[in-house]
Enzyme design. Structure first.
Site, PDB file in Angstrom:
ATOM      1  N   CYS A   1       0.847  -1.194   0.000  1.00  0.00           N
ATOM      2  CA  CYS A   1       0.000   0.000   0.000  1.00  0.00           C
ATOM      3  C   CYS A   1       0.880   1.240   0.000  1.00  0.00           C
ATOM      4  O   CYS A   1       1.739   1.396   0.862  1.00  0.00           O
ATOM      5  CB  CYS A   1      -0.902  -0.003   1.232  1.00  0.00           C
ATOM      6  SG  CYS A   1      -1.690   1.590   1.516  1.00  0.00           S
TER       7      CYS A   1
ATOM      8  N   CYS B   1       0.518   3.298   3.465  1.00  0.00           N
ATOM      9  CA  CYS B   1       0.890   2.791   4.782  1.00  0.00           C
ATOM     10  C   CYS B   1       2.206   3.440   5.249  1.00  0.00           C
ATOM     11  O   CYS B   1       3.058   3.787   4.431  1.00  0.00           O
ATOM     12  CB  CYS B   1       1.044   1.263   4.738  1.00  0.00           C
ATOM     13  SG  CYS B   1      -0.524   0.378   4.974  1.00  0.00           S
TER      14      CYS B   1
ATOM     15  N   ASN C   1      -0.024  15.580  -2.912  1.00  0.00           N
ATOM     16  CA  ASN C   1      -0.358  14.541  -3.889  1.00  0.00           C
ATOM     17  C   ASN C   1       0.721  14.445  -4.975  1.00  0.00           C
ATOM     18  O   ASN C   1       1.110  15.455  -5.558  1.00  0.00           O
ATOM     19  CB  ASN C   1      -1.715  14.892  -4.524  1.00  0.00           C
ATOM     20  CG  ASN C   1      -2.353  13.720  -5.247  1.00  0.00           C
ATOM     21  OD1 ASN C   1      -1.679  12.955  -5.932  1.00  0.00           O
ATOM     22  ND2 ASN C   1      -3.657  13.573  -5.092  1.00  0.00           N
ATOM     23  N   ASP C   2       1.220  13.231  -5.207  1.00  0.00           N
ATOM     24  CA  ASP C   2       2.274  13.040  -6.213  1.00  0.00           C
ATOM     25  C   ASP C   2       1.757  13.271  -7.629  1.00  0.00           C
ATOM     26  O   ASP C   2       2.534  13.552  -8.539  1.00  0.00           O
ATOM     27  CB  ASP C   2       2.845  11.618  -6.114  1.00  0.00           C
ATOM     28  CG  ASP C   2       3.431  11.328  -4.735  1.00  0.00           C
ATOM     29  OD1 ASP C   2       4.147  12.204  -4.212  1.00  0.00           O
ATOM     30  OD2 ASP C   2       3.148  10.256  -4.175  1.00  0.00           O
TER      31      ASP C   2
ATOM     32  N   HIS D   1      -4.137   0.381   8.113  1.00  0.00           N
ATOM     33  CA  HIS D   1      -4.671   0.113   6.771  1.00  0.00           C
ATOM     34  C   HIS D   1      -6.084  -0.484   6.798  1.00  0.00           C
ATOM     35  O   HIS D   1      -6.852  -0.324   5.844  1.00  0.00           O
ATOM     36  CB  HIS D   1      -3.721  -0.861   6.055  1.00  0.00           C
ATOM     37  CG  HIS D   1      -4.059  -1.125   4.624  1.00  0.00           C
ATOM     38  ND1 HIS D   1      -3.737  -0.231   3.611  1.00  0.00           N
ATOM     39  CD2 HIS D   1      -4.664  -2.175   4.007  1.00  0.00           C
ATOM     40  CE1 HIS D   1      -4.134  -0.738   2.449  1.00  0.00           C
ATOM     41  NE2 HIS D   1      -4.700  -1.907   2.648  1.00  0.00           N
TER      42      HIS D   1
ATOM     43  N   ASN E   1     -13.228  10.328  -1.141  1.00  0.00           N
ATOM     44  CA  ASN E   1     -13.891   9.360  -2.023  1.00  0.00           C
ATOM     45  C   ASN E   1     -13.711   8.009  -1.370  1.00  0.00           C
ATOM     46  O   ASN E   1     -12.597   7.536  -1.230  1.00  0.00           O
ATOM     47  CB  ASN E   1     -13.238   9.335  -3.411  1.00  0.00           C
ATOM     48  CG  ASN E   1     -13.431  10.631  -4.168  1.00  0.00           C
ATOM     49  OD1 ASN E   1     -14.474  11.272  -4.048  1.00  0.00           O
ATOM     50  ND2 ASN E   1     -12.429  11.036  -4.937  1.00  0.00           N
TER      51      ASN E   1
ATOM     52  N   GLY F   1     -14.466   5.706  -7.324  1.00  0.00           N
ATOM     53  CA  GLY F   1     -13.199   6.070  -7.955  1.00  0.00           C
ATOM     54  C   GLY F   1     -12.026   6.083  -7.002  1.00  0.00           C
ATOM     55  O   GLY F   1     -10.967   6.626  -7.321  1.00  0.00           O
TER      56      GLY F   1
ATOM     57  N   SER G   1      -8.907   4.664  -5.392  1.00  0.00           N
ATOM     58  CA  SER G   1      -7.989   3.659  -5.933  1.00  0.00           C
ATOM     59  C   SER G   1      -7.188   2.948  -4.849  1.00  0.00           C
ATOM     60  O   SER G   1      -6.363   2.100  -5.142  1.00  0.00           O
ATOM     61  CB  SER G   1      -7.054   4.309  -6.957  1.00  0.00           C
ATOM     62  OG  SER G   1      -6.516   5.514  -6.466  1.00  0.00           O
TER      63      SER G   1
ATOM     64  N   HIS H   1      -6.828   2.153   1.809  1.00  0.00           N
ATOM     65  CA  HIS H   1      -6.266   2.751   3.034  1.00  0.00           C
ATOM     66  C   HIS H   1      -7.105   3.989   3.379  1.00  0.00           C
ATOM     67  O   HIS H   1      -7.374   4.814   2.512  1.00  0.00           O
ATOM     68  CB  HIS H   1      -4.798   3.139   2.800  1.00  0.00           C
ATOM     69  CG  HIS H   1      -4.095   3.489   4.077  1.00  0.00           C
ATOM     70  ND1 HIS H   1      -3.152   2.667   4.662  1.00  0.00           N
ATOM     71  CD2 HIS H   1      -4.229   4.548   4.923  1.00  0.00           C
ATOM     72  CE1 HIS H   1      -2.725   3.219   5.790  1.00  0.00           C
ATOM     73  NE2 HIS H   1      -3.366   4.363   5.965  1.00  0.00           N
TER      74      HIS H   1
ATOM     75  N   HIS I   1      -8.316   7.321   3.746  1.00  0.00           N
ATOM     76  CA  HIS I   1      -7.728   8.628   3.412  1.00  0.00           C
ATOM     77  C   HIS I   1      -8.730   9.510   2.687  1.00  0.00           C
ATOM     78  O   HIS I   1      -9.722   9.035   2.132  1.00  0.00           O
ATOM     79  CB  HIS I   1      -6.487   8.446   2.532  1.00  0.00           C
ATOM     80  CG  HIS I   1      -6.793   8.079   1.111  1.00  0.00           C
ATOM     81  ND1 HIS I   1      -7.233   6.825   0.733  1.00  0.00           N
ATOM     82  CD2 HIS I   1      -6.743   8.807  -0.036  1.00  0.00           C
ATOM     83  CE1 HIS I   1      -7.418   6.799  -0.576  1.00  0.00           C
ATOM     84  NE2 HIS I   1      -7.141   7.976  -1.069  1.00  0.00           N
TER      85      HIS I   1
ATOM     86  N   GLN J   1      -8.822  13.717   0.658  1.00  0.00           N
ATOM     87  CA  GLN J   1      -7.987  14.625  -0.120  1.00  0.00           C
ATOM     88  C   GLN J   1      -8.346  16.064   0.187  1.00  0.00           C
ATOM     89  O   GLN J   1      -9.426  16.355   0.716  1.00  0.00           O
ATOM     90  CB  GLN J   1      -8.181  14.382  -1.618  1.00  0.00           C
ATOM     91  CG  GLN J   1      -7.857  12.980  -2.087  1.00  0.00           C
ATOM     92  CD  GLN J   1      -7.837  12.873  -3.617  1.00  0.00           C
ATOM     93  OE1 GLN J   1      -7.233  13.687  -4.301  1.00  0.00           O
ATOM     94  NE2 GLN J   1      -8.517  11.870  -4.142  1.00  0.00           N
TER      95      GLN J   1
ATOM     96  N   HIS K   1     -20.866  23.043   6.518  1.00  0.00           N
ATOM     97  CA  HIS K   1     -21.595  21.783   6.591  1.00  0.00           C
ATOM     98  C   HIS K   1     -20.833  20.731   5.807  1.00  0.00           C
ATOM     99  O   HIS K   1     -20.035  21.039   4.932  1.00  0.00           O
ATOM    100  CB  HIS K   1     -23.023  21.940   6.056  1.00  0.00           C
ATOM    101  CG  HIS K   1     -23.093  22.577   4.708  1.00  0.00           C
ATOM    102  ND1 HIS K   1     -23.005  23.947   4.518  1.00  0.00           N
ATOM    103  CD2 HIS K   1     -23.224  22.045   3.471  1.00  0.00           C
ATOM    104  CE1 HIS K   1     -23.084  24.220   3.230  1.00  0.00           C
ATOM    105  NE2 HIS K   1     -23.206  23.076   2.568  1.00  0.00           N
TER     106      HIS K   1
ATOM    107  N   LYS L   1     -27.697   4.081  -7.998  1.00  0.00           N
ATOM    108  CA  LYS L   1     -28.434   5.056  -8.794  1.00  0.00           C
ATOM    109  C   LYS L   1     -27.472   5.605  -9.843  1.00  0.00           C
ATOM    110  O   LYS L   1     -26.396   6.092  -9.504  1.00  0.00           O
ATOM    111  CB  LYS L   1     -28.913   6.190  -7.886  1.00  0.00           C
ATOM    112  CG  LYS L   1     -29.348   7.457  -8.612  1.00  0.00           C
ATOM    113  CD  LYS L   1     -30.619   7.249  -9.404  1.00  0.00           C
ATOM    114  CE  LYS L   1     -30.954   8.483 -10.252  1.00  0.00           C
ATOM    115  NZ  LYS L   1     -32.099   8.230 -11.150  1.00  0.00           N
ATOM    116  N   PHE L   2     -27.866   5.527 -11.098  1.00  0.00           N
ATOM    117  CA  PHE L   2     -27.047   6.071 -12.169  1.00  0.00           C
ATOM    118  C   PHE L   2     -27.498   7.491 -12.490  1.00  0.00           C
ATOM    119  O   PHE L   2     -28.666   7.706 -12.817  1.00  0.00           O
ATOM    120  CB  PHE L   2     -27.155   5.193 -13.417  1.00  0.00           C
ATOM    121  CG  PHE L   2     -26.435   3.884 -13.281  1.00  0.00           C
ATOM    122  CD1 PHE L   2     -25.109   3.774 -13.661  1.00  0.00           C
ATOM    123  CD2 PHE L   2     -27.067   2.774 -12.740  1.00  0.00           C
ATOM    124  CE1 PHE L   2     -24.426   2.572 -13.525  1.00  0.00           C
ATOM    125  CE2 PHE L   2     -26.400   1.572 -12.601  1.00  0.00           C
ATOM    126  CZ  PHE L   2     -25.072   1.458 -12.988  1.00  0.00           C
TER     127      PHE L   2
ATOM    128  N   GLU M   1     -30.442  12.862 -16.211  1.00  0.00           N
ATOM    129  CA  GLU M   1     -29.774  13.632 -15.162  1.00  0.00           C
ATOM    130  C   GLU M   1     -28.681  14.525 -15.738  1.00  0.00           C
ATOM    131  O   GLU M   1     -28.460  15.645 -15.270  1.00  0.00           O
ATOM    132  CB  GLU M   1     -29.188  12.701 -14.106  1.00  0.00           C
ATOM    133  CG  GLU M   1     -30.224  12.001 -13.220  1.00  0.00           C
ATOM    134  CD  GLU M   1     -30.927  10.815 -13.873  1.00  0.00           C
ATOM    135  OE1 GLU M   1     -30.641  10.511 -15.047  1.00  0.00           O
ATOM    136  OE2 GLU M   1     -31.774  10.200 -13.209  1.00  0.00           O
TER     137      GLU M   1
END
Ligand SMILES: O=P(O)(O)O[C@H]1O[C@H](CO)[C@@H](O)[C@H](O)[C@H]1O
Ligand SMILES: O=P(O)(O)O[C@H]1O[C@H](CO)[C@@H](O)[C@H](O)[C@H]1O
Lengths: 345, 345
Positions: A50, A53, A75-76, A112, A152, A158, A160, A163, A165, A167, A295, A310-311, A316
């Site tokens: 990971c 980690c 962020n790399d 992790h 996320n 999405g 990836s 672990h 985390h 952003q 909020h 739900k798509f 939409e």
């Protein structure tokens, strides 16, 4: 009197000025489409492969600190960089301008195997403390006018790496969703001299139809204009413009309600519930944002089960968001779920 | 001069007034997240279990016509119904109103195995003719002020049946995305006395940077402000407010360019390419929509391969849409793809 629990209608979002379409009768529709995979993973506390980690090497060749508390780094593969020269481009109808900023990754825990709902309240409190430091430090920079904290969670969203985390994307301009809220919060404040969300909260507390959890200083509810099936908003009872002015007791209480909401989420379909969450608060552009009331919102995609989401597609994308279950139905379901995590029984 | 091909920047959408974030340097990012399944299906021309095939029974117990040409019917699980009593609700900050409408399903072909890119141009022309009839008939009704024609293609886009079909949701109010375009098209028309999109098209044809296909009467391009990785817009060279005023030659040409674009899509990753497409055109509310210029947009989710899509999550939900490959890169890739379908070689 028309029964909105049984008839299609539009609801108004007081924060963005937008409308959403609600079709409560549509829940009867059978589903023969795509189902998500159920990934039930037993994750180790430490995974040598990971890149989040402690002590491990990341894609860019950097070595992670041996962190024992929530930890952040740049962020790399940042979508925003701060060495972008400022420029504006205009040619006929084509219009563009440089955008600069800083993207950071926030590891919630060195462990992790964890997620927010199974972390201790004290450790969630430390995550919030780190968010506060980041918001303060990033927001201080003269070329950072907005700091977006978000998470996320889950492959469906999405994410990836499992672990725990989130952003932070901080940038020069005010992003579109925030600009909408700036406008509506300010208009209400100018017209009424009170916070729009404080007034809204009063109304929701009186009605008790969409409330999920109430703690000493916070409330979690399904907003009247919710778009995602089990969308939730956490808001402080007192009007805080940003997360910076929370007292220590309020911060701990905020940690408690984050844990409470995410436990209910996991209990809903007995899986680690995917969502994107984000904190909306006053921009850091030095303007007077008296009107703001921070909020945190959760946008989870699952609709009927662990595998059917739900798509937000065709209609939409081209017309307007549409939902099948009403905010009241969703709130009732979430409210009635157990307060302890299903894996701890 | 800053090189926008290598630096993060924002681009302005002239149709909606919104900005999108472009991070061209980010394509180098490795992907360790969720991958979509590749579903390579050999479908029969007739599937006895398909509720859209001619003569079959649908969920509601209705029997499909033995149709031999594009055919439409009222959706059995319609999100919008036309027997909804009109009502407005307001209580404090809660605001809602009834919404009524009609949802239809449009079967593109009786042949279960087809998709638009592998259909004959003559048969796509018949689909457009059906869209015209639907737009005319639905739009005539006094309580239908907007007709949204769209297609969700592929399981990734929430499509629950591979039989070639699209949908139409017609309703009383003007949906949000259309309202934005109404505003910007009208403003430009009032200020300049010409169609915004006609002017934009002129500019794109002169630059030749984002054009994918040009036919006698139509152009397909990646709009300067594209959000989705391989987003495409098809627009008529002549300003048509709606699809109703197309001559027969123009309609056939429209069919040709739909086929050309969707063939390139399938050729990109050598799969049946998922997308949502929609036609935006003048509302049917009886107002003077001189400013409108109809166009068809395709929003496909795939980013890097048949299995890796772009997730519009966290930052995109809370802040603003973000993309990694530029519109110019995407246009070049699509332009250079073969004009014949990969399965026909
Ligand atoms: O085609 P269906 O099954 O009615 O539904 C599909 O398209 C609709 C319109 O874009 C969406 O609201 C649904 O989420 C999607 O699953
Ligand atoms: O976490 P990552 O891999 O940087 O990326 C993820 O979050 C970003 C911000 O919401 C999105 O732009 C990406 O599409 C998503 O895959």
């Amino acid at each position: 009197m028309v029964d909105f629990n049984d008839n299609s209608h539009r609801r108004y979002n007081i924060l963005t000025g937008e409308w959403i379409l609600v079709s409560p009768h549509r829940t009867k529709r059978p589903w023969q489409g795509k189902e998500e995979d159920i990934v039930v993973e037993e994750r180790p506390s430490y995974d040598p492969n990971c890149y989040l980690c402690p002590g491990n090497e990341r894609a860019g060749g950097h070595i992670n600190e041996n962190y024992t508390e929530p930890w952040s780094f740049v962020n790399d593969f940042a979508a925003l960089k701060n060495d972008v020269p400022q420029a504006k481009f205009k040619s006929g109808l084509l219009k563009a301008e440089s955008e600069s900023g800083i993207c950071k990754v926030v590891c919630f825990s060195p462990d992790h195997s964890l997620t927010l709902p199974v972390m201790d309240v004290e450790n969630i409190d430390k995550v919030i403390a780190l968010w506060q430091r980041e918001y303060r430090e990033l927001g201080k920079k003269s070329d950072i006018n907005h700091v977006q904290i978000f998470e996320n969670k889950g492959a469906t969203m999405g994410c990836s790496n499992p672990h725990p985390h989130g952003q932070i994307w901080a940038q020069r301009t005010i992003p579109q969703e925030v600009a909408k809220k700036n406008k509506h919060l300010r208009e209400y404040w100018n017209d009424n001299g009170v916070s729009l969300l404080a007034e809204y909260l009063k109304e929701e507390l009186a009605l008790q139809e969409r409330i999920i959890v109430e703690t000493e200083y916070f409330v979690a509810l399904v907003p009247y204009w919710a778009v995602w099936p089990y969308e939730v908003m956490i808001l402080p009872k007192k009007q805080h413009r940003t997360i910076l002015t929370l007292s220590e007791a309020e911060r701990l209480d905020y940690a408690k309600i984050i844990k409470a909401v995410t436990i209910k989420y996991d209990n809903l379909f007995k899986i680690s519930f995917p969502y994107s969450s984000g904190i909306h608060q006053a921009p850091t552009d030095g303007q007077d944002w008296d009107c703001w009331h921070f909020h945190m919102s959760f946008y989870p995609p699952l609709l009927r089960s662990a595998t059917v989401k739900k798509f937000m597609v065709g209609y939409e994308m081209f017309a307007t968001p549409q939902r099948d279950i009403t905010a009241e139905m969703a709130a009732k379901t979430l409210r009635n779920l157990a307060d302890t995590h299903y894996t701890k029984n």
